[in-house]
Design a protein around this motif. Sequence first.
Motif, PDB file in Angstrom:
ATOM      1  N   LYS A  75      38.443  26.216  47.705  1.00 25.31           N
ATOM      2  CA  LYS A  75      37.548  27.328  48.029  1.00 25.31           C
ATOM      3  C   LYS A  75      36.364  27.385  47.064  1.00 25.31           C
ATOM      4  N   GLU A  76      36.629  27.096  45.800  1.00 21.84           N
ATOM      5  CA  GLU A  76      35.571  27.135  44.786  1.00 21.84           C
ATOM      6  C   GLU A  76      34.660  25.916  44.832  1.00 21.84           C
ATOM      7  N   ASN A  77      35.057  24.876  45.550  1.00 24.18           N
ATOM      8  CA  ASN A  77      34.286  23.638  45.632  1.00 24.18           C
ATOM      9  C   ASN A  77      34.035  23.257  47.088  1.00 24.18           C
ATOM     10  N   PRO A  78      33.168  23.991  47.771  1.00 23.89           N
ATOM     11  CA  PRO A  78      32.943  23.713  49.193  1.00 23.89           C
ATOM     12  C   PRO A  78      32.353  22.332  49.460  1.00 23.89           C
ATOM     13  N   GLN A  79      31.685  21.746  48.458  1.00 22.35           N
ATOM     14  CA  GLN A  79      31.128  20.398  48.635  1.00 22.35           C
ATOM     15  C   GLN A  79      32.253  19.378  48.832  1.00 22.35           C
ATOM     16  N   MET A 127      35.155  15.739  52.545  1.00 27.21           N
ATOM     17  CA  MET A 127      36.391  15.304  53.186  1.00 27.21           C
ATOM     18  C   MET A 127      36.328  15.444  54.711  1.00 27.21           C
ATOM     19  N   LYS A 128      35.511  16.346  55.200  1.00 28.47           N
ATOM     20  CA  LYS A 128      35.384  16.554  56.652  1.00 28.47           C
ATOM     21  C   LYS A 128      34.257  15.725  57.271  1.00 28.47           C
TER      22      LYS A 128
END
Length: 184
Positions: free
Chosen positions: A40-44, A49-50
């Motif tokens: 959550k704290e690292n959306p990058q 990964m997506k």
Amino acid sequence: MAKLVSKTYGEALYEVAMESGVDRAVSLMEEIRCVEQILKENPQFDELMKHPGVPKQDKLQVMEKAFRGRASDELAGLLEVVVSKERYRELHAIFAYFTDRVKEACGIGVVYVTTAVELDEGQKKAVEDKLLKTSGYKKVEIYYEVDASIIGGMIIRINDRVVDSSVRTKLDGLTKQLLQIQLG
């Protein structure tokens, strides 16, 4: 499809954890909470990964560098399998399924209560006491929601069971009954 994926992977992780006992499963559940917080704290990281343009092998290397040695072998292994099978998008659902299974094994019920108005602490305590008495759980986690459209009463959801004693539902039932009456 996503529900089947989350159940399959979540159940596999649950079975592996339970081989070592409930305490290990609870420990793994806490570890999962930490991983979810990190994601959550690292959306990058999540975006990487997506991203369909990033090769699977690169994703596996990133996942291994990020979690191998920092997370338990079971969790790191799950993360690698999820990435290698291109199921990363279902990771949160897998974690949720696993967490629900562990809570169920520990006698913890997750309850969602919807009311028309905010309940005070005394009313919340009464709801909790009633749920503990009638549900068979040792402990309950209750999430309250206010929805003025139900007019009054409450809706309680535990797993797949729903108890709807809202005024809106009762009025809808009366409306259907009145519409079925034929005047002769």
